[in-house]
Design a protein around this motif. Structure first.
Motif, short mmCIF file in Angstrom:
data_model
loop_
_atom_site.label_atom_id
_atom_site.label_comp_id
_atom_site.label_asym_id
_atom_site.label_seq_id
_atom_site.Cartn_x
_atom_site.Cartn_y
_atom_site.Cartn_z
N ILE A 263 -3.31 21.85 -17.81
CA ILE A 263 -1.92 21.55 -17.42
C ILE A 263 -1.13 22.86 -17.34
CG2 ILE A 263 0.22 20.43 -18.16
CD1 ILE A 263 -1.65 18.25 -19.44
N ALA A 264 -1.35 23.76 -18.31
CA ALA A 264 -0.64 25.04 -18.30
C ALA A 264 -1.06 25.88 -17.09
CB ALA A 264 -0.92 25.80 -19.59
N LEU A 265 -2.35 25.87 -16.75
CA LEU A 265 -2.82 26.62 -15.58
C LEU A 265 -2.20 26.09 -14.30
CD1 LEU A 265 -6.63 27.08 -16.33
CD2 LEU A 265 -4.94 28.90 -16.06
N LYS A 266 -2.05 24.79 -14.24
CA LYS A 266 -1.47 24.16 -13.04
C LYS A 266 -0.08 24.70 -12.76
CE LYS A 266 -0.99 21.02 -9.78
NZ LYS A 266 -1.73 21.12 -8.51
N GLU A 267 0.67 25.02 -13.82
CA GLU A 267 2.05 25.47 -13.66
C GLU A 267 2.14 26.88 -13.10
OE1 GLU A 267 4.65 23.48 -14.08
OE2 GLU A 267 3.19 21.91 -14.51
N LYS A 268 1.13 27.73 -13.33
CA LYS A 268 1.27 29.13 -12.94
C LYS A 268 0.19 29.61 -11.97
CE LYS A 268 -1.37 31.00 -16.86
NZ LYS A 268 -1.37 31.96 -17.98
N SER A 269 -0.68 28.73 -11.52
CA SER A 269 -1.77 29.11 -10.63
C SER A 269 -1.56 28.52 -9.24
CB SER A 269 -3.10 28.60 -11.19
OG SER A 269 -3.32 29.07 -12.49
N PRO A 270 -2.38 28.96 -8.26
CA PRO A 270 -2.41 28.24 -6.99
C PRO A 270 -2.78 26.78 -7.24
CG PRO A 270 -3.64 30.30 -6.85
CD PRO A 270 -3.32 30.08 -8.30
N GLU B 30 -4.68 20.47 -22.22
CA GLU B 30 -3.46 21.26 -22.33
C GLU B 30 -3.59 22.58 -21.58
OE1 GLU B 30 -5.04 19.80 -24.85
OE2 GLU B 30 -3.58 18.17 -25.21
N GLU B 31 -4.76 23.22 -21.66
CA GLU B 31 -4.97 24.47 -20.93
C GLU B 31 -4.93 24.25 -19.43
OE1 GLU B 31 -7.78 27.30 -23.68
OE2 GLU B 31 -8.66 25.43 -22.97
N SER C 277 -13.48 29.72 -21.96
CA SER C 277 -12.13 29.49 -21.44
C SER C 277 -11.51 30.81 -20.97
CB SER C 277 -11.24 28.85 -22.51
OG SER C 277 -11.16 29.67 -23.67
N GLU C 278 -11.81 31.91 -21.67
CA GLU C 278 -11.26 33.21 -21.26
C GLU C 278 -11.83 33.64 -19.92
OE1 GLU C 278 -8.72 34.97 -22.45
OE2 GLU C 278 -8.49 33.18 -23.70
N ARG D 184 -13.83 15.94 -13.89
CA ARG D 184 -12.94 15.96 -15.05
C ARG D 184 -11.69 15.14 -14.71
NH1 ARG D 184 -12.12 19.76 -19.09
NH2 ARG D 184 -10.49 19.04 -20.51
N TYR D 185 -11.27 14.30 -15.66
CA TYR D 185 -10.06 13.51 -15.46
C TYR D 185 -9.01 13.92 -16.48
CZ TYR D 185 -6.79 9.67 -15.07
OH TYR D 185 -5.64 8.95 -14.90
N VAL D 186 -7.85 14.35 -16.00
CA VAL D 186 -6.70 14.66 -16.83
C VAL D 186 -5.55 13.79 -16.32
CG1 VAL D 186 -5.09 16.46 -17.60
CG2 VAL D 186 -7.50 17.03 -17.16
#
Length: 338
Positions: A132-139, A129-130, A101-102, A146-148
């Motif tokens: 969703i968090a990436l979606k908020e601060k990434s392009p 959760e990771e 993940s890192e 994968r399905y979220v």
């Protein structure tokens, strides 16, 4: 070096019109656009991509983050993806060796720093959760295999459970009741979904789910070879093997041959993916095909739509797998022997 003024003179339009066509910053009549592009081609003019980026605040680069390029799944996918992006004027930047993940997060930060307009991600080990968090601060992100639920409009996925149903249901329909399974790594969403499909199909058919007939693999040829050896040491109480990808099926075929067990006369074998060499194995491998080219095209389309600010009102449907019948499956001749 050809300048934008020479293009404007050749196309008989203003410099600002050429700029609007190149940077797509304002509507221009189609006939004028064609005239400008023809002038650019005739003169051999190449727009300065760095300068374009300053005007449009876009790089026309899209990142792809994957684990490796060793598997036979990624090659056709990348070819399809890059072809679709090139047709729309985008470049593909590929990053591999992203197993933790890192590493994935560091790679996304790097691509964002290089001003990638969107990132297509194979989220091997990230939690919902990771992501969703990436979606908020990434392009803008597009997720492969994968399905979220919260990111449903950005997911490109085949119905892995249905693919397992197709394999198991077919084996059962020709008389197999003791069907072993070599799963993918269970830390992987794809691996879990295919195993779940196998288990549910067995239960729906009224066949017993036997943990001793399930071995976790790793989606590699060697992993399939070792998993089959483990199955054979535990029991010979099965007449078919469902390997959750074609690479493991190839390894299983080798292990069965070394054990002097013929495919399909003594053990039937089914894979998943329908990679290029599946039809070249001996015997040719019966497998579940996933439409990799179509998946690549959809990933490209979703990335471009996200860049342009278009959001899907509803998630795209999952791609439907297809069972491809070849020579590695036959009805069981006798009851499985212990």
């Amino acid at each position: 070096m050809i300048t934008i003024k020479e293009v404007s003179d050749r196309a008989k339009v203003s410099i600002s019109t050429v700029s609007r066509v190149i940077n797509n910053t304002a509507p221009v009549k189609e006939s004028t656009r064609k005239r400008v592009f023809k002038a650019m081609k005739d003169l051999g003019y190449r727009p300065n991509s760095f300068a374009q980026g300053l005007v449009t605040n876009r790089s026309n680069n899209i990142g792809l983050v994957v684990t490796d390029l060793l598997g036979v799944f990624f090659g056709p996918l990348i070819s399809s993806l890059e072809r679709a992006l090139r047709e729309s004027g985008y470049n593909l930047i590929i990053s591999v060796e992203n197993y933790s993940s890192e590493e994935i997060k560091e790679t996304i930060d790097m691509l964002a720093g290089r001003r990638c307009d969107a990132i297509i991600l194979f989220p091997y080990c990230l939690t919902d959760e990771e992501l969703i968090a990436l979606k908020e601060k990434s392009p803008p992100l597009v997720l492969l295999n994968r399905y979220v639920p919260e990111l449903a409009g950005e997911c490109v996925i085949v119905d892995n459970e249905q693919g397992s149903h197709l394999a198991v249901d077919y084996l059962a329909s020709i008389g197999h009741s003791r069907i072993a399974c070599i799963s993918g790594p269970l830390g992987n969403e794809e691996g879990r979904a295919r195993l779940s499909g196998y288990r549910r199909s067995m239960e729906n058919l009224g066949l017993s789910y036997d943990k001793d007939l399930v071995v976790e693999g790793d989606f590699t040829v060697e992993g399939g070879y070792v998993a089959t050896q483990r199955l054979l040491k535990r029991s010979r109480d099965f007449t078919a093997i469902f390997a959750c990808n074609d690479q493991m099926a190839a390894g299983a075929m080798k292990a069965l041959r070394e054990a002097k067990l013929s495919v399909p006369e003594e053990i039937s074998l089914v894979g998943f993916d329908d990679v290029e060499y599946a039809s070249l194995l001996y015997p040719a491998l019966t497998t579940v095909r996933q439409p990799v080219n179509a998946m690549g095209k959809r990933a490209a389309a979703l990335a471009i739509q996200s860049i342009q600010g278009e959001r899907r009102a509803q998630p795209a449907p999952m791609f439907e797998p297809e069972l491809v019948l070849r020579d590695s499956v036959a009805p069981p001749k006798t009851s499985p022997a212990s």
